[in-house]
Motif scaffolding. Structure first.
Motif, PDB file in Angstrom:
ATOM      1  N   ARG A  19      -5.900  -6.904 -10.861  1.00  0.00           N
ATOM      2  CA  ARG A  19      -6.402  -6.150 -11.992  1.00  0.00           C
ATOM      3  C   ARG A  19      -7.527  -5.174 -11.595  1.00  0.00           C
ATOM      4  O   ARG A  19      -8.497  -5.023 -12.302  1.00  0.00           O
ATOM      5  CB  ARG A  19      -6.887  -7.098 -13.093  1.00  0.00           C
ATOM      6  CG  ARG A  19      -5.733  -7.632 -13.967  1.00  0.00           C
ATOM      7  CD  ARG A  19      -5.001  -6.485 -14.642  1.00  0.00           C
ATOM      8  NE  ARG A  19      -3.859  -6.927 -15.450  1.00  0.00           N
ATOM      9  CZ  ARG A  19      -2.618  -6.967 -15.024  1.00  0.00           C
ATOM     10  NH1 ARG A  19      -2.336  -6.587 -13.778  1.00  0.00           N
ATOM     11  NH2 ARG A  19      -1.642  -7.354 -15.814  1.00  0.00           N
ATOM     12  N   ASN A  41      -2.364  -2.877 -23.603  1.00  0.00           N
ATOM     13  CA  ASN A  41      -1.778  -3.956 -24.398  1.00  0.00           C
ATOM     14  C   ASN A  41      -2.363  -4.016 -25.809  1.00  0.00           C
ATOM     15  O   ASN A  41      -1.774  -4.635 -26.702  1.00  0.00           O
ATOM     16  CB  ASN A  41      -2.008  -5.306 -23.705  1.00  0.00           C
ATOM     17  CG  ASN A  41      -1.282  -5.413 -22.383  1.00  0.00           C
ATOM     18  OD1 ASN A  41      -0.173  -4.906 -22.230  1.00  0.00           O
ATOM     19  ND2 ASN A  41      -1.903  -6.058 -21.408  1.00  0.00           N
ATOM     20  N   SER A  79       3.581  -6.102 -17.473  1.00  0.00           N
ATOM     21  CA  SER A  79       3.527  -7.546 -17.207  1.00  0.00           C
ATOM     22  C   SER A  79       4.000  -7.923 -15.806  1.00  0.00           C
ATOM     23  O   SER A  79       3.660  -9.001 -15.307  1.00  0.00           O
ATOM     24  CB  SER A  79       4.378  -8.293 -18.246  1.00  0.00           C
ATOM     25  OG  SER A  79       5.751  -7.933 -18.129  1.00  0.00           O
ATOM     26  N   ASP A 123      -4.838  -3.386 -18.740  1.00  0.00           N
ATOM     27  CA  ASP A 123      -4.780  -4.335 -19.855  1.00  0.00           C
ATOM     28  C   ASP A 123      -5.125  -3.685 -21.188  1.00  0.00           C
ATOM     29  O   ASP A 123      -4.715  -4.177 -22.251  1.00  0.00           O
ATOM     30  CB  ASP A 123      -5.728  -5.519 -19.609  1.00  0.00           C
ATOM     31  CG  ASP A 123      -5.214  -6.454 -18.524  1.00  0.00           C
ATOM     32  OD1 ASP A 123      -4.006  -6.387 -18.217  1.00  0.00           O
ATOM     33  OD2 ASP A 123      -6.011  -7.237 -17.986  1.00  0.00           O
ATOM     34  N   ASN A 176      -8.409   0.108 -16.712  1.00  0.00           N
ATOM     35  CA  ASN A 176      -7.782  -1.198 -16.568  1.00  0.00           C
ATOM     36  C   ASN A 176      -6.526  -1.218 -17.424  1.00  0.00           C
ATOM     37  O   ASN A 176      -6.593  -0.994 -18.636  1.00  0.00           O
ATOM     38  CB  ASN A 176      -8.752  -2.296 -17.016  1.00  0.00           C
ATOM     39  CG  ASN A 176      -8.228  -3.693 -16.714  1.00  0.00           C
ATOM     40  OD1 ASN A 176      -7.073  -3.999 -16.991  1.00  0.00           O
ATOM     41  ND2 ASN A 176      -9.085  -4.535 -16.163  1.00  0.00           N
TER      42      ASN A 176
END
Length: 456
Positions: A142, A185, A110, A182, A180
């Protein structure tokens, strides 16, 4: 500085060995706190079990990465980087995926952008591996992170130079992954399992978690196995499945089903064990009364590789098993086939690359409900179980032992018994291969990814 100074005064070998280094490190970081464009560090490695009480308390109270000094330094160094600055470190690999650092990873994801990782064995601490990486203090950026995986390479310097040259020329490299961040998560505890590749990582965003389909609990604890467990041949056969219940304690590493030789004394519906433990101060655990003895899936918590087995109705499993009771209409045989597939083994090995699996690892497995092959997988698992039972019927140490069948086979020669056992093993392996193909198809896994999984 005060922490290290007090550590020097402790009459503790560990404190004496590391206090001076810790003192210098803390003083340097106190001096350098501010805004820096680049922070580079190869921090000290010291597990919490080897820290003196003062250092352990300080790190536990101030850092999420409190299981090792290097993880605390990851946090500390990130505080020194200004906005858009870079943090480059060489550390052990554990913070990327071990459960001990599950609180640290969300903070990293984060607050920073993962730029480049080289996962290698440049420096070995026991059997551990290291990672060299660069993060940028820009959580909004990103661009894909680049990971170079070299844990199995012998000529690491030459391999790394070759990969870097290939990257500069725009050539694809098997060891290089662009991911990536992300996607991490979407996985419980957010492990940096980049080597899954984008195809498998995307599955986590599309699939349910295994915990959504089952009720899970741990196996049973008697408080004193020597007192309550017996080999099946030590008790009267007419008492088995009455006073004595078959007891699975993982005597082998066979998938799908266990060849059982033990029974547990369940006199008076377990009161015999309860009263004994209460009298002698021992701990026992019987689990949910409504689930105990029900057909379920048993998964061993400690094994060289992950395995799942059917626990038949009327059988108990010991504490080293996690038990899963399906809560939907999915066939229990299908779930056992899925759990033993090469796909799930590959994922489990990434979620927990140790020999000690956790219940949390099982709960976060990506479960896509079957649409095409549930019946076929279920039939293959049943076939594998039947082959194991055939082998068990010829094993005089197993509850399934059939002395008449054994004598019949023995009349043809002892080699016939060995042949039957090997034939059963081959049948099981053939079933496993077919199940792999069907599970890959259910998940839409490409041939390239299948090849990578089998290579692993």
């Amino acid at each position: 500085g005060k922490l290290a100074e007090e550590a020097l005064e402790q009459d503790d070998l560990t404190g004496e060995m590391f206090a001076d280094e810790v003192k210098k490190s803390v003083q340097l970081l106190d001096l350098f706190i501010g805004d820096y464009d680049v922070v580079i560090s190869n921090p000290p490695y010291l597990g919490s079990g080897k820290m003196d009480d003062r250092l352990n308390k300080f790190i536990s109270e101030n850092y999420l990465g409190n299981r090792d000094t290097y993880a605390a330094f990851i946090e500390r160094c990130s505080e020194m980087v200004n906005e858009l600055g870079y943090q480059s470190m060489v550390t052990l690999q554990g913070f990327m995926f071990l459960q001990s650092y599950k609180k640290l990873r969300p903070k990293i994801l984060s607050s920073s952008h993962l730029v480049e990782f080289v996962h290698s064995t440049v420096m070995e601490i026991g059997s551990d591996q290291t990672v060299m990486y660069v993060n940028r203090n820009d959580p909004k950026m990103r661009h894909d992170a680049r990971f170079i995986r070299m844990v199995d390479e012998e000529e690491k310097k030459n391999s790394l130079e070759s990969d870097i040259l290939g990257i500069r020329k725009g050539l694809g490299r098997d060891r290089v992954y662009s991911v990536n961040q992300d996607v991490f998560n979407n996985i419980g505890e957010m492990p940096f399992v980049y080597w899954f590749g984008n195809e498998l990582l995307d599955v986590f965003s599309e699939a349910d978690e295994f915990k959504d389909h089952v009720n899970m609990q741990s196996g049973l604890v008697t408080g004193n196995n020597s007192e309550f467990l017996r080999k099946y041949w030590e008790v009267k056969q007419e008492h088995i499945n009455d006073r004595y219940i078959p007891w699975i304690r993982s005597e082998n590493s066979i998938e799908y089903y266990d060849i059982v030789s033990y029974v547990v004394d369940w006199k008076n519906d377990g009161d015999y064990i309860r009263n004994y433990c209460d009298e002698h101060g021992h701990q026992y655990f019987f689990g949910d009364d409504n689930l105990r003895g029900k057909e379920c899936i048993g998964m061993q918590d400690m094994s060289k590789y992950f395995i799942a087995r059917k626990i038949p109705e009327g059988y108990f499993a010991q504490k080293h098993f996690y038990l899963a009771f399906p809560e939907n209409s999915h066939s229990i045989n299908y779930l056992i086939g899925w759990l033993n597939s090469s796909l799930v083994k590959f994922i489990m090995d990434g979620l927990n690359p140790t020999i000690h699996f956790k219940k949390g690892d099982l709960k976060r497995l990506p479960m896509i409900p079957p649409k095409k092959h549930e019946n076929r997988v279920s039939d293959l698992v049943e076939s594998a179980i039947e082959s194991i039972n055939r082998a068990g019927s010829l094993n005089e140490g197993a509850i399934l032992f059939d002395h008449l069948e054994f004598l019949n086979k023995n009349e043809e020669g002892i080699t016939q018994i060995l042949y039957e056992e090997e034939l059963a093993r081959c049948d099981r392996l053939m079933a496993s291969g077919l199940i792999d193909s069907l599970i890959f198809d259910e998940y839409g896994v490409s041939q390239k990814t299948r090849d990578r999984i089998f290579t692993k």
